[in-house]
Write an enzyme that holds these catalytic residues in place. Structure first.
Site, PDB file in Angstrom:
ATOM      1  NE  ARG A 250      -4.436   6.344  -4.336  1.00 48.29           N
ATOM      2  CZ  ARG A 250      -4.132   7.057  -5.241  1.00 48.29           C
ATOM      3  NH1 ARG A 250      -4.331   8.551  -5.199  1.00 48.29           N
ATOM      4  NH2 ARG A 250      -3.709   6.871  -6.455  1.00 48.29           N
TER       5      ARG A 250
ATOM      6  CB  CYS B 156       2.687  30.677 -17.824  1.00 46.19           C
ATOM      7  SG  CYS B 156       3.151  31.971 -17.059  1.00 46.19           S
ATOM      8  CD  GLU B 157       1.497  24.108 -18.830  1.00 43.09           C
ATOM      9  OE1 GLU B 157       0.693  23.483 -19.599  1.00 43.09           O
ATOM     10  OE2 GLU B 157       2.727  23.868 -19.074  1.00 43.09           O
TER      11      GLU B 157
ATOM     12  N   PRO C  25       0.869  -1.248   0.174  1.00 48.63           N
ATOM     13  CG  PRO C  25       0.161  -0.818   2.336  1.00 48.63           C
ATOM     14  CD  PRO C  25       0.979  -1.750   1.426  1.00 48.63           C
TER      15      PRO C  25
HETATM   16  N1  LLP Z   1       2.808  -1.502  -6.176  1.00 50.27           N
HETATM   17  C1  LLP Z   1       3.157  -0.988  -7.430  1.00 50.27           C
HETATM   18  C2  LLP Z   1       3.694  -2.029  -8.340  1.00 50.27           C
HETATM   19  C3  LLP Z   1       2.669   0.254  -7.846  1.00 50.27           C
HETATM   20  O1  LLP Z   1       2.825   0.612  -9.095  1.00 50.27           O
HETATM   21  C4  LLP Z   1       2.082   0.968  -6.965  1.00 50.27           C
HETATM   22  C5  LLP Z   1       1.722   2.436  -7.473  1.00 50.27           C
HETATM   23  C6  LLP Z   1       1.965   0.694  -5.823  1.00 50.27           C
HETATM   24  C7  LLP Z   1       2.129  -0.543  -5.205  1.00 50.27           C
HETATM   25  C8  LLP Z   1       1.012   1.504  -4.757  1.00 50.27           C
HETATM   26  O2  LLP Z   1      -0.231   1.705  -5.062  1.00 50.27           O
HETATM   27  P1  LLP Z   1      -1.015   2.630  -3.994  1.00 50.27           P
HETATM   28  O3  LLP Z   1      -1.299   1.797  -3.036  1.00 50.27           O
HETATM   29  O4  LLP Z   1      -0.398   3.799  -3.721  1.00 50.27           O
HETATM   30  O5  LLP Z   1      -2.518   2.604  -4.984  1.00 50.27           O
HETATM   31  N2  LLP Z   1       0.448   9.015  -9.054  1.00 50.27           N
HETATM   32  C9  LLP Z   1      -0.909   8.566  -8.711  1.00 50.27           C
HETATM   33  C10 LLP Z   1      -0.687   7.119  -8.640  1.00 50.27           C
HETATM   34  C11 LLP Z   1       0.149   6.304  -9.301  1.00 50.27           C
HETATM   35  C12 LLP Z   1       0.341   4.804  -8.638  1.00 50.27           C
HETATM   36  C13 LLP Z   1       1.765   4.268  -9.312  1.00 50.27           C
HETATM   37  N3  LLP Z   1       1.936   2.726  -8.646  1.00 50.27           N
HETATM   38  C14 LLP Z   1      -1.642   9.081  -8.189  1.00 50.27           C
HETATM   39  O6  LLP Z   1      -1.403  10.395  -7.841  1.00 50.27           O
HETATM   40  O7  LLP Z   1      -3.090   8.958  -8.229  1.00 50.27           O
END
Ligand code: LLP
Length: 431
Positions: free
Chosen positions: A277, A345-346, A275
């Protein structure tokens, strides 16, 4: 979590620290993280899986400030990393190598070597050429790399297009129907010890259904591989658990844990979760200040000192972040539809359109909620802007865990080649 950020005597607080006081000390924009919020989320996950053999590897890409990583490591989290840089950060935060898992589609040989030297728990491999490279690097070191192959289960994660990773057409992992073959090959390679199965289908997933389909496939594969004689001992279920950005909807983590238990209970595997996020999003806020108010065609613009370079999620994923005034609005304040924008500026430098907010004035502070994940880590110095400070709160104390980084420091390494060293011409052209 809701009590992490709360009003006290008319001012928004993070735990027991006034956000106005933090802004006064470190300036704006600034990210503020509440340690309790992160630890509570980790504890909720640990409790939901109590009694299970498992490792929670925090996906440090979500927020890799080493103070944040250490906060979670101190409570028992390992780290999921995707680069040599993240490996260095995890180690700097004190995460033991044996609790680090290395994911990512394009690991270099140097990164593989660094990770082997650190004695990491697992490499998640995403392609045959990567498997061969890892085999060569490990064999040259006369060691074996513990490997899980990332399987693409062909499941739509029911989330934003840009953060869905487990569909057949996505670049991640190895197609489910090729898995048996690739594991057989992995078993025959020097320097490789296939120990696990990995999948991760996307991020900010709010319903159990896609997890269920994907995890069933993962569990079926564990059985098939064992039948083939490959002793799989770990099932890595990825991350992706959804959090609250608006309203009250969150993924029900107890129901999630029940689902995992139902699907994997009879497998006798160690589970690994990644995890990102879920652990940090709701524990963080981005503080910004209103620089100017301007009357637009239909609505007022609140022009902030923070922009899409500081928090890119609204521009990139149409993400919604709740915006609260740091000075509590009067109970009878009339809400006004406001466009909240940054200074870049976007035209995509817009945080919210027509957001119902109490009347704002220049110098007012606002707090963007849900900014603990994929906030500061995705910031850039576009428009030669400073990088926002980062602050960690713990109870009634706070500490600057990264000072604001000024542009002069960011361009200190830029160089003017000697052929450009002639003084500029004042008018006309010289070349
Ligand atoms: N494991 C892998 C292989 C991943 O690619 C990711 C996230 C995670 C775990 C963690 O995922 P989470 O639990 O955080 O959902 N920048 C985007 C999110 C990109 C996620 C990339 N990979 C946003 O701000 O929503």
């Amino acid at each position: 979590m809701t009590d992490i950020f709360h009003y006290k005597d008319g001012v928004l607080f993070a735990e027991e620290v006034s956000l106005a006081a933090i802004a006064e000390t470190v300036g704006t924009p600034a990210y503020v993280y509440a340690a309790k919020g992160m630890c509570d989320q980790l504890a909720a996950l640990q409790d939901a899986f109590a009694g299970q053999r498992m490792m929670i590897c925090y996906a440090i890409k979500a927020n890799s400030n080493i103070a944040v990583v250490k906060t979670l490591a101190n409570q028992g989290a390992g780290a999921e990393i995707v680069s040599g840089g993240e490996l260095q950060k995890a180690l700097a935060a004190g995460v033991p190598g044996t609790m680090i898992m290395f994911a990512g589609v394009a690991k270099s040989r140097d990164e593989m070597a660094m990770a082997l030297d650190a004695g990491i728990a697992q490499f998640n491999v995403e392609s045959v050429p990567e498997l061969i490279a890892l085999s060569e690097v490990a064999a040259a070191k006369k060691t074996k790399a513990p490997v899980a192959i990332r399987i693409n289960p062909d499941v739509a994660a029911d989330t934003h297009e840009k953060i869905s990773t487990g569909r057949r057409q996505d670049k991640f992992g190895i197609a489910y129907d090729q898995a048996g073959e690739v594991y057989a090959m992995a078993s025959s390679l020097a320097g490789i010890e296939p120990i696990g199965v990995h999948l991760h289908i996307g991020s900010q997933i709010m319903s159990l259904a896609p997890f269920e389909t994907a995890y069933q496939r993962g569990a079926d594969l564990v059985r098939e591989l064992r039948a083939q004689g490959i002793p799989i001992k770990r099932l890595d279920l990825g991350g992706g658990m959804g959090v609250r950005y608006r309203g009250d909807v969150r993924l029900d983590i107890a129901a999630y844990a029940d689902l995992v238990q139902t699907i994997t209970g009879d497998l006798d595997v160690e589970l690994l979760l990644e995890p990102g996020r879920y652990l940090v999003a709701e524990a963080g806020t981005m503080l910004a200040k209103v620089r100017y108010m301007k009357q637009g065609d239909e609505r007022p613009f609140a022009i902030l000192d923070a922009g899409m370079n500081d928090l890119i999620r609204p521009a990139l994923y149409d993400a919604y972040h709740e915006i609260l005034p740091v000075k509590e609005a009067a109970p009878n304040a009339e809400l006004q539809a406001t466009d909240v924008v940054g200074p870049i500026c976007e035209s995509s430098d817009i945080f919210a359109r027509g957001r119902a907010l109490p009347p704002l004035e220049p110098e007012d502070l606002v707090a963007f909620l849900g900014a603990g994940a994929y906030g500061a880590v995705m910031a850039s110095d576009y428009n030669a802007r400073p990088l926002a400070a980062e602050v960690l709160v713990d109870g009634d104390r706070f500490s600057v865990v990264r000072p604001r980084i000024e542009p002069a420091l960011r361009f200190a390494d830029e160089r003017i080649p000697e052929w450009l060293e002639t003084p500029p011409v004042e008018c006309g052209r010289a070349c």
